[in-house]
Design a protein around this motif. Structure first.
Motif, PDB file in Angstrom:
ATOM      1  N   ASN A 132       0.824  -1.210   0.000  1.00  0.00           N
ATOM      2  CA  ASN A 132       0.000   0.000   0.000  1.00  0.00           C
ATOM      3  C   ASN A 132       0.853   1.254   0.000  1.00  0.00           C
ATOM      4  N   LEU A 133       1.790   1.289  -0.908  1.00  0.00           N
ATOM      5  CA  LEU A 133       2.731   2.399  -0.967  1.00  0.00           C
ATOM      6  C   LEU A 133       2.041   3.709  -1.305  1.00  0.00           C
ATOM      7  N   LYS A 134       2.540   4.776  -0.702  1.00  0.00           N
ATOM      8  CA  LYS A 134       2.024   6.115  -0.894  1.00  0.00           C
ATOM      9  C   LYS A 134       3.113   7.009  -1.461  1.00  0.00           C
ATOM     10  N   PRO A 135       2.735   8.092  -2.135  1.00  0.00           N
ATOM     11  CA  PRO A 135       3.750   9.026  -2.635  1.00  0.00           C
ATOM     12  C   PRO A 135       4.696   9.519  -1.545  1.00  0.00           C
ATOM     13  N   GLU A 136       4.198   9.631  -0.318  1.00  0.00           N
ATOM     14  CA  GLU A 136       5.011  10.077   0.808  1.00  0.00           C
ATOM     15  C   GLU A 136       6.111   9.086   1.168  1.00  0.00           C
ATOM     16  N   ASP A 137       6.035   7.863   0.647  1.00  0.00           N
ATOM     17  CA  ASP A 137       7.062   6.864   0.900  1.00  0.00           C
ATOM     18  C   ASP A 137       8.272   7.035  -0.018  1.00  0.00           C
ATOM     19  N   THR A 138       8.170   7.938  -0.975  1.00  0.00           N
ATOM     20  CA  THR A 138       9.268   8.176  -1.897  1.00  0.00           C
ATOM     21  C   THR A 138      10.504   8.655  -1.146  1.00  0.00           C
ATOM     22  N   ALA A 139      11.603   7.932  -1.303  1.00  0.00           N
ATOM     23  CA  ALA A 139      12.836   8.248  -0.593  1.00  0.00           C
ATOM     24  C   ALA A 139      13.915   7.272  -1.019  1.00  0.00           C
ATOM     25  N   VAL A 140      15.124   7.547  -0.592  1.00  0.00           N
ATOM     26  CA  VAL A 140      16.197   6.574  -0.704  1.00  0.00           C
ATOM     27  C   VAL A 140      16.201   5.765   0.585  1.00  0.00           C
ATOM     28  N   TYR A 141      16.149   4.456   0.466  1.00  0.00           N
ATOM     29  CA  TYR A 141      16.071   3.577   1.623  1.00  0.00           C
ATOM     30  C   TYR A 141      17.435   2.970   1.930  1.00  0.00           C
ATOM     31  N   TYR A 142      17.803   2.996   3.203  1.00  0.00           N
ATOM     32  CA  TYR A 142      19.079   2.488   3.663  1.00  0.00           C
ATOM     33  C   TYR A 142      18.868   1.449   4.758  1.00  0.00           C
ATOM     34  N   CYS A 143      19.773   0.497   4.854  1.00  0.00           N
ATOM     35  CA  CYS A 143      19.789  -0.389   5.999  1.00  0.00           C
ATOM     36  C   CYS A 143      21.117  -0.218   6.718  1.00  0.00           C
ATOM     37  N   ASN A 144      21.104  -0.466   8.016  1.00  0.00           N
ATOM     38  CA  ASN A 144      22.320  -0.302   8.792  1.00  0.00           C
ATOM     39  C   ASN A 144      22.186  -1.020  10.130  1.00  0.00           C
ATOM     40  N   HIS A 145      23.262  -1.057  10.856  1.00  0.00           N
ATOM     41  CA  HIS A 145      23.298  -1.673  12.176  1.00  0.00           C
ATOM     42  C   HIS A 145      24.193  -0.837  13.064  1.00  0.00           C
ATOM     43  N   PRO A 146      24.023  -0.915  14.373  1.00  0.00           N
ATOM     44  CA  PRO A 146      24.849  -0.138  15.285  1.00  0.00           C
ATOM     45  C   PRO A 146      26.322  -0.410  15.048  1.00  0.00           C
ATOM     46  N   PRO A 147      27.173   0.610  15.116  1.00  0.00           N
ATOM     47  CA  PRO A 147      26.896   1.980  15.535  1.00  0.00           C
ATOM     48  C   PRO A 147      26.411   2.904  14.421  1.00  0.00           C
ATOM     49  N   ALA A 148      26.180   2.398  13.231  1.00  0.00           N
ATOM     50  CA  ALA A 148      25.644   3.157  12.091  1.00  0.00           C
ATOM     51  C   ALA A 148      26.460   4.417  11.816  1.00  0.00           C
ATOM     52  N   ILE A 149      27.749   4.248  11.733  1.00  0.00           N
ATOM     53  CA  ILE A 149      28.631   5.362  11.436  1.00  0.00           C
ATOM     54  C   ILE A 149      28.742   5.584   9.936  1.00  0.00           C
ATOM     55  N   ASP A 150      28.891   4.493   9.192  1.00  0.00           N
ATOM     56  CA  ASP A 150      29.004   4.565   7.740  1.00  0.00           C
ATOM     57  C   ASP A 150      27.710   4.111   7.081  1.00  0.00           C
ATOM     58  N   TRP A 151      27.396   4.753   5.958  1.00  0.00           N
ATOM     59  CA  TRP A 151      26.177   4.437   5.220  1.00  0.00           C
ATOM     60  C   TRP A 151      26.504   4.096   3.775  1.00  0.00           C
ATOM     61  N   GLY A 152      25.735   3.165   3.200  1.00  0.00           N
ATOM     62  CA  GLY A 152      25.924   2.784   1.815  1.00  0.00           C
ATOM     63  C   GLY A 152      25.192   3.714   0.873  1.00  0.00           C
ATOM     64  N   GLN A 153      25.028   3.264  -0.366  1.00  0.00           N
ATOM     65  CA  GLN A 153      24.371   4.080  -1.373  1.00  0.00           C
ATOM     66  C   GLN A 153      22.851   4.096  -1.222  1.00  0.00           C
ATOM     67  N   GLY A 154      22.310   3.075  -0.579  1.00  0.00           N
ATOM     68  CA  GLY A 154      20.874   2.976  -0.440  1.00  0.00           C
ATOM     69  C   GLY A 154      20.231   2.530  -1.746  1.00  0.00           C
ATOM     70  N   THR A 155      18.912   2.343  -1.715  1.00  0.00           N
ATOM     71  CA  THR A 155      18.176   1.997  -2.918  1.00  0.00           C
ATOM     72  C   THR A 155      16.977   2.935  -3.036  1.00  0.00           C
ATOM     73  N   PRO A 156      16.835   3.622  -4.155  1.00  0.00           N
ATOM     74  CA  PRO A 156      15.765   4.612  -4.282  1.00  0.00           C
ATOM     75  C   PRO A 156      14.407   3.984  -4.572  1.00  0.00           C
ATOM     76  N   VAL A 157      13.387   4.515  -3.912  1.00  0.00           N
ATOM     77  CA  VAL A 157      12.006   4.101  -4.115  1.00  0.00           C
ATOM     78  C   VAL A 157      11.201   5.325  -4.516  1.00  0.00           C
ATOM     79  N   THR A 158      10.535   5.233  -5.643  1.00  0.00           N
ATOM     80  CA  THR A 158       9.687   6.319  -6.113  1.00  0.00           C
ATOM     81  C   THR A 158       8.270   5.810  -6.273  1.00  0.00           C
ATOM     82  N   VAL A 159       7.336   6.440  -5.574  1.00  0.00           N
ATOM     83  CA  VAL A 159       5.925   6.071  -5.651  1.00  0.00           C
ATOM     84  C   VAL A 159       5.199   7.189  -6.380  1.00  0.00           C
ATOM     85  N   SER A 160       4.792   6.913  -7.592  1.00  0.00           N
ATOM     86  CA  SER A 160       4.166   7.933  -8.417  1.00  0.00           C
ATOM     87  C   SER A 160       3.306   7.290  -9.490  1.00  0.00           C
ATOM     88  N   SER A 161       2.241   7.988  -9.865  1.00  0.00           N
ATOM     89  CA  SER A 161       1.386   7.529 -10.939  1.00  0.00           C
ATOM     90  C   SER A 161       1.777   8.176 -12.262  1.00  0.00           C
TER      91      SER A 161
END
Length: 113
Positions: A84-113
């Motif tokens: 039930n994705l909404k336009p407000e869910d549009t973002a780059v999504y990242y996963c991480n674990h403590p201590p979450a100092i470094d971040w990867g590239q993420g994966t972009p999600v675009t919700v649009s008609s």
């Protein structure tokens, strides 16, 4: 520590579904807790969901009832099923674990008609 790589993002219509994957780049993947975050344009990175080694989960109010986080330790992968994705869910999504100092590239999600 363990390096995580996100995948599965893409373009979906409102009301659609998408499953994101967070896989360890190495052979070792056993952090106590793994979390999904997202960052929309012009906004701070925000918490989405988390899961512990024992399977305990937590969700942001904005996604509760729509998103499901799961963990497959045999595949060294954490998933985020988004329904039930909404336009407000549009973002780059990242996963991480403590201590979450470094971040990867993420994966972009675009919700649009």
């Amino acid at each position: 520590q363990v390096q995580l790589v996100e995948s599965g993002g893409g373009l979906v219509q409102p009301g659609g579904s998408l499953r994101l994957s967070c896989a360890a780049s190495g052979s070792i993947f056993s952090p106590y807790i793994v979390a999904w975050y997202r960052q929309a344009p012009g906004q701070q990175r925000a918490f989405v969901a988390s899961i512990t080694r024992g399977g305990n989960t937590n969700y942001a109010d904005s996604v509760k009832g729509r998103f499901t986080i799961s963990r497959d330790n045999a595949k060294n992968t954490v998933y985020l099923q988004m329904n039930n994705l909404k336009p407000e869910d549009t973002a780059v999504y990242y996963c991480n674990h403590p201590p979450a100092i470094d971040w990867g590239q993420g994966t972009p999600v675009t919700v649009s008609s």
